[in-house]
Design an enzyme around this catalytic site. Structure first.
Site, PDB file in Angstrom:
ATOM      1  N   LYS A  37      36.218  43.215  40.235  1.00 28.27           N
ATOM      2  CA  LYS A  37      35.647  43.286  38.886  1.00 28.27           C
ATOM      3  C   LYS A  37      35.147  41.915  38.424  1.00 28.27           C
ATOM      4  O   LYS A  37      34.035  41.777  37.943  1.00 28.27           O
ATOM      5  CB  LYS A  37      36.689  43.810  37.881  1.00 28.27           C
ATOM      6  CG  LYS A  37      37.074  45.256  38.078  1.00 28.27           C
ATOM      7  CD  LYS A  37      38.007  45.739  36.986  1.00 28.27           C
ATOM      8  CE  LYS A  37      39.345  45.003  36.984  1.00 28.27           C
ATOM      9  NZ  LYS A  37      40.110  45.126  38.232  1.00 28.27           N
ATOM     10  N   THR A  38      36.022  40.925  38.586  1.00 28.62           N
ATOM     11  CA  THR A  38      35.647  39.593  38.138  1.00 28.62           C
ATOM     12  C   THR A  38      34.478  39.077  38.975  1.00 28.62           C
ATOM     13  O   THR A  38      33.556  38.447  38.467  1.00 28.62           O
ATOM     14  CB  THR A  38      36.859  38.652  38.232  1.00 28.62           C
ATOM     15  OG1 THR A  38      37.914  39.212  37.454  1.00 28.62           O
ATOM     16  CG2 THR A  38      36.535  37.276  37.706  1.00 28.62           C
ATOM     17  N   ASP A 222      35.329  40.135  30.637  1.00 25.90           N
ATOM     18  CA  ASP A 222      36.302  40.435  31.695  1.00 25.90           C
ATOM     19  C   ASP A 222      37.608  40.897  31.032  1.00 25.90           C
ATOM     20  O   ASP A 222      37.860  40.557  29.874  1.00 25.90           O
ATOM     21  CB  ASP A 222      36.556  39.161  32.532  1.00 25.90           C
ATOM     22  CG  ASP A 222      37.184  39.482  33.894  1.00 25.90           C
ATOM     23  OD1 ASP A 222      37.351  40.675  34.213  1.00 25.90           O
ATOM     24  OD2 ASP A 222      37.500  38.532  34.637  1.00 25.90           O
ATOM     25  N   GLU A 223      38.427  41.663  31.729  1.00 21.06           N
ATOM     26  CA  GLU A 223      39.731  42.097  31.219  1.00 21.06           C
ATOM     27  C   GLU A 223      39.603  42.793  29.855  1.00 21.06           C
ATOM     28  O   GLU A 223      40.382  42.548  28.933  1.00 21.06           O
ATOM     29  CB  GLU A 223      40.695  40.903  31.087  1.00 21.06           C
ATOM     30  CG  GLU A 223      40.871  40.077  32.364  1.00 21.06           C
ATOM     31  CD  GLU A 223      41.944  40.602  33.307  1.00 21.06           C
ATOM     32  OE1 GLU A 223      42.508  41.699  33.028  1.00 21.06           O
ATOM     33  OE2 GLU A 223      42.205  39.950  34.319  1.00 21.06           O
ATOM     34  N   GLN A 253      46.135  47.811  33.845  1.00 22.96           N
ATOM     35  CA  GLN A 253      46.566  46.425  33.740  1.00 22.96           C
ATOM     36  C   GLN A 253      46.609  45.954  32.291  1.00 22.96           C
ATOM     37  O   GLN A 253      46.586  44.750  32.027  1.00 22.96           O
ATOM     38  CB  GLN A 253      45.644  45.519  34.548  1.00 22.96           C
ATOM     39  CG  GLN A 253      45.734  45.768  36.039  1.00 22.96           C
ATOM     40  CD  GLN A 253      44.933  44.748  36.813  1.00 22.96           C
ATOM     41  OE1 GLN A 253      45.295  43.570  36.862  1.00 22.96           O
ATOM     42  NE2 GLN A 253      43.837  45.159  37.404  1.00 22.96           N
ATOM     43  N   ARG A 599      49.116  41.149  42.577  1.00 20.05           N
ATOM     44  CA  ARG A 599      48.663  39.773  42.767  1.00 20.05           C
ATOM     45  C   ARG A 599      48.805  39.362  44.230  1.00 20.05           C
ATOM     46  O   ARG A 599      48.252  38.371  44.661  1.00 20.05           O
ATOM     47  CB  ARG A 599      49.483  38.768  41.918  1.00 20.05           C
ATOM     48  CG  ARG A 599      49.504  38.984  40.424  1.00 20.05           C
ATOM     49  CD  ARG A 599      48.166  39.052  39.825  1.00 20.05           C
ATOM     50  NE  ARG A 599      47.741  40.425  39.671  1.00 20.05           N
ATOM     51  CZ  ARG A 599      46.470  40.800  39.535  1.00 20.05           C
ATOM     52  NH1 ARG A 599      45.517  39.916  39.541  1.00 20.05           N
ATOM     53  NH2 ARG A 599      46.147  42.064  39.400  1.00 20.05           N
TER      54      ARG A 599
END
Ligand code: ATP
Ligand code: MG
Length: 730
Positions: A37-38, A222-223, A253, A599
């Protein structure tokens, strides 16, 4: 051009390419962790700038932390091979709002030099509120009041609109109103105000709103799942007119609801932007299949979510290790031992992270790592900017910048001691109240009236004239020189350097602060203070040193490490005892574990302790393993053993995992091969032709050094991202 041959689409899969090259209009990329995504967001920005020829200053890109913003800017600079990324607004919501409010201070009805209050400052103000309102601070805890005020601000609720159902609500509403009054007297804004004032400015002032709609014609976030209401309203105010809003999100998330984040913003987005185009990314590039399977088994325990399937082209991987220790100390020793073994086998310290639910858990881990001589860095420990001497100097500087900043005034008025006692301060405060102004204004009025005793008068006068001198000096000298003036004139240096070691090391911190200012020549005092105020915990990561990272699960968002230890997986820790009240609480704790697990790239170690010393009178209480662990399928663990150390064998501990050594262990993932080789000729969209002089893999990315024939000379570029193509040999 919309295929893999375009240099900007290099290193993207088909789904990612489609998302990067999507036509203008509102876009939502919804996908699981590690699916890029990032990366897609970053490529999209590059695509806008190069293919769609959008000027960089028209781009507003929002990240969750300053650190993430820095990384993205760095990537973009590599990708574009120039500095155009510098002209774009790229940072957190707070940073973007600070800029807007500084520029629009007048329209927003703010002092241009308004101070930004950090959480300590906020607490000081709220304590004052409790005192002024004659409240019992046991029943009305300043921190609890602050939380309520913060939630209200994130929902854009003004003090007079605060919903009152109970007596407690009534108190909150009044405390909120008084708190805002005290902030206003100080020309101060807290972090939540930065968002609320910006949202209100756009609501109330169509001219300003239109100006920023025109300016930020492309907005990327983002996020997005962790945005709050205020942030959403700002996005909508800016983006609804032109519809060029591009957000990436993963509901699974969402871990900041306690700070007002609301993943229902995804639903709001769908409603408010009916033309929204959605993209899914399904391939995970971060973790092994074993880690993905384990993580998906955990998150599957949450209801009301869109099931997602995450897969990787790298099947297998090391099985997870699940370790039960006797107590937290032993858990920490276990982690240190494992890390030492990893380092011996050639792992870099920087490849390893140890995560936990609460900051306090770091202490045992720090001790164990220190004893084992393992270098580590801590995110969110005693942060530099919260050290007493650093805060003192900053308070002086803030006062020079804005004399009405009452928190800073109170902090340094008598530090070092200059004979201004509690009685004088009371008189100053009383005068300030009469005038409904700041303490500095109260001080000036008192000096003017001449009603104080000679001693008190002279002491105050001394302080006031120092302040005046510094305010004049700031016009002509650098911030570093201003610090020199302050520490000398105020006697602070002599006060700190009292001959003790502690004094010297504190003085070093002051000098480190001075050094930080000198690093940015010509920075203005206001800009410097703004930057300091925006430094979040996660930015304390000193990036240069190669060390093991210790961090909370909350600050692990967006990051990735080859090896991850998740510690303290017990009932009461995760889920945390304060977050067990509702099903929503538990669901969020589960997401937190999911974020932590995802992660990990290659190896994931989970641990819990049989006893933890959080009981009464320092005794340690037996604990239960986290309920979430029961959802781990046997395939990812191999087999469970030794569920519990019997109480009769104190300090017994054994690893129930380490199944990685079994025959199921698969070969480590092959490193991708570099695509370019030394001597090869290439062409860059902007720089023209050149020759590769070096190529090396950095993680999964290829970094090439190119000598261009044109005037630009040698450049280091990310091969997968720079608009670069190989030229045929002849
Ligand atoms: P999170 O949800 O945790 O924030 P994310 O979806 O933002 O994750 P990224 O951080 O963008 O994922 O990507 C995860 C990793 O996979 C990064 O190391 C990234 O460079 C790599 N990656 C992403 N897409 C590709 C691809 N197409 N080819 C190779 N590597 C990729
Ligand atoms: Mg990400």
């Amino acid at each position: 051009m919309n295929d893999s041959t375009h240099p900007l689409l290099h290193g993207l899969n088909a789904q990612q390419r489609a998302a990067v090259t999507t036509p203008a209009g509102p876009v939502l990329v919804l996908a699981g962790p590690g699916s890029g995504k990032t990366r897609v967001l970053t490529h999209r920005i590059a695509w806008l700038l190069t293919e769609l020829r959008i000027p960089a200053w028209q781009v507003l890109a929002v990240t969750f932390t300053n650190r993430a913003a820095r990384e993205m800017r760095h990537r973009l600079t590599d990708m574009l091979g120039d500095t155009s990324a510098r002209e774009m607004t790229l940072g957190t919501f707070h940073a973007a709002c600070v800029r807007i409010l500084r520029r629009e201070a007048e329209a927003a009805n703010l002092a241009p030099n308004y101070a930004i209050f950090d959480s300590d400052d906020q607490l000081a103000v709220m304590k004052q509120v409790v005192k002024d309102m004659n409240l019992d601070d046991k029943r009305y805890k300043p921190r609890a009041l602050l939380n309520a005020v913060s939630s209200a601000k994130n929902e854009l609720i003004a003090p007079d609109a605060y919903p009152i159902h109970t007596y407690y609500d009534e108190i909150i509403a009044r405390a909120y109103g008084h708190y805002q009054q005290l902030l206003r007297n100080s020309d101060g804004l807290d972090f939540d105000d930065l968002l609320m004032k910006t949202a209100n400015l756009f609501r109330d002032n169509p001219l300003v709103r239109e100006k920023y709609q025109r300016r930020y014609r492309n907005i990327l976030v983002d996020e997005f799942q962790d945005t709050n209401m205020a942030q959403y309203v700002i996005l909508k105010a800016l983006g609804h007119e032109h519809q060029h809003l591009y957000v990436v999100a993963d509901e699974d998330q969402s871990i900041y609801s306690w700070r007002g984040a609301d993943y229902r913003n995804i639903r709001r987005l769908r409603e408010d932007f009916p033309k929204l185009t959605q993209y899914l990314l399904e391939e995970n590039y971060r973790s092994t299949q074993v880690i993905l399977d384990a993580a998906q088994a955990i998150i599957a325990g949450n209801r009301d979510r869109t099931p997602k399937h995450l897969y990787t082209h790298q099947p297998g991987g090391d099985l997870l290790t699940l370790h039960e220790a006797y107590d937290e100390q032993e858990e920490a020793e276990y982690v240190a031992r494992e890390i030492r073994a990893l380092l011996r086998s050639g792992r870099e310290p920087g490849a390893i992270a140890v995560m936990y639910r609460t900051n306090a858990q770091s202490r045992a881990l720090e001790e164990a790592l220190m004893k084992a001589g393992i270098p580590y860095r801590l995110i969110g420990g005693t942060r530099f900017y919260t050290r007493r001497e650093v805060k003192d100097i900053l308070a002086y500087l803030r006062l020079v910048n804005n004399p009405d900043d009452d928190v800073s005034f109170t902090r340094v008025i008598n530090v070092p001691r200059r004979g201004i006692g509690a009685k004088t301060l009371e008189a100053v405060a009383a005068q300030a109240r009469v005038q409904q102004g700041s303490l500095a204004k109260g001080m000036m009025a008192l000096l003017h009236a001449g009603t104080l005793s000679t001693r008190a008068h002279n002491a105050l006068l001394g302080f006031a004239s120092m302040l005046k001198q510094w305010r004049t000096a700031r016009e002509n000298v650098t911030v570093a020189a201003l610090i020199d003036h302050v520490v000398t004139d105020s006697g602070y240096e002599g006060y700190l350097r009292d001959g003790s070691d502690d004094g010297e090391s504190r003085w070093e911190n002051v000098m480190a602060l001075r050094g930080a200012v000198s690093d940015v020549p010509n920075i203005s005092l206001t800009d410097f203070l703004t930057e300091v105020a925006l430094v979040a915990d996660v930015d304390e990561l000193a990036e240069e040193i190669d060390a093991v990272t210790l961090l909370t699960l909350h600050s692990a968002k967006g990051l990735e490490y080859p090896v991850v230890f998740l510690t303290g997986l017990e009932e009461g820790m995760l889920p945390h005892s304060r977050s067990m009240e509702t099903l929503d609480d538990i669901a969020e704790e589960r997401r937190l574990l999911y974020v932590g697990m995802t992660r990990a790239e290659e190896r994931l170690v989970l641990s819990y302790a049989f006893r933890r010393g959080w009981g009464y009178y320092g005794s340690s209480e037996p604990t239960e393993p986290s309920r979430f662990l029961a959802d781990l399928p046997d395939e990812v663990l191999g087999q469970r053993q030794g569920r519990r150390a019997p109480q009769s064998t104190p300090r017994a501990s054994w690893s129930v995992g380490a199944w990685g050594q079994s025959s199921e262990r698969t070969a480590p993932r092959p490193q991708p091969e570099p695509e370019y080789r030394t001597g090869q000729r290439v062409r860059h969209t902007h720089y023209g032709e050149g020759m590769i002089i070096e190529s090396q893999m950095e993680g999964r990315d290829e970094m090439v050094t190119v000598m261009f024939s044109s005037g630009v000379g040698v450049k280091r570029l990310l091969a997968g991202m720079a608009p670069l193509e190989a030229l045929s040999e002849h």
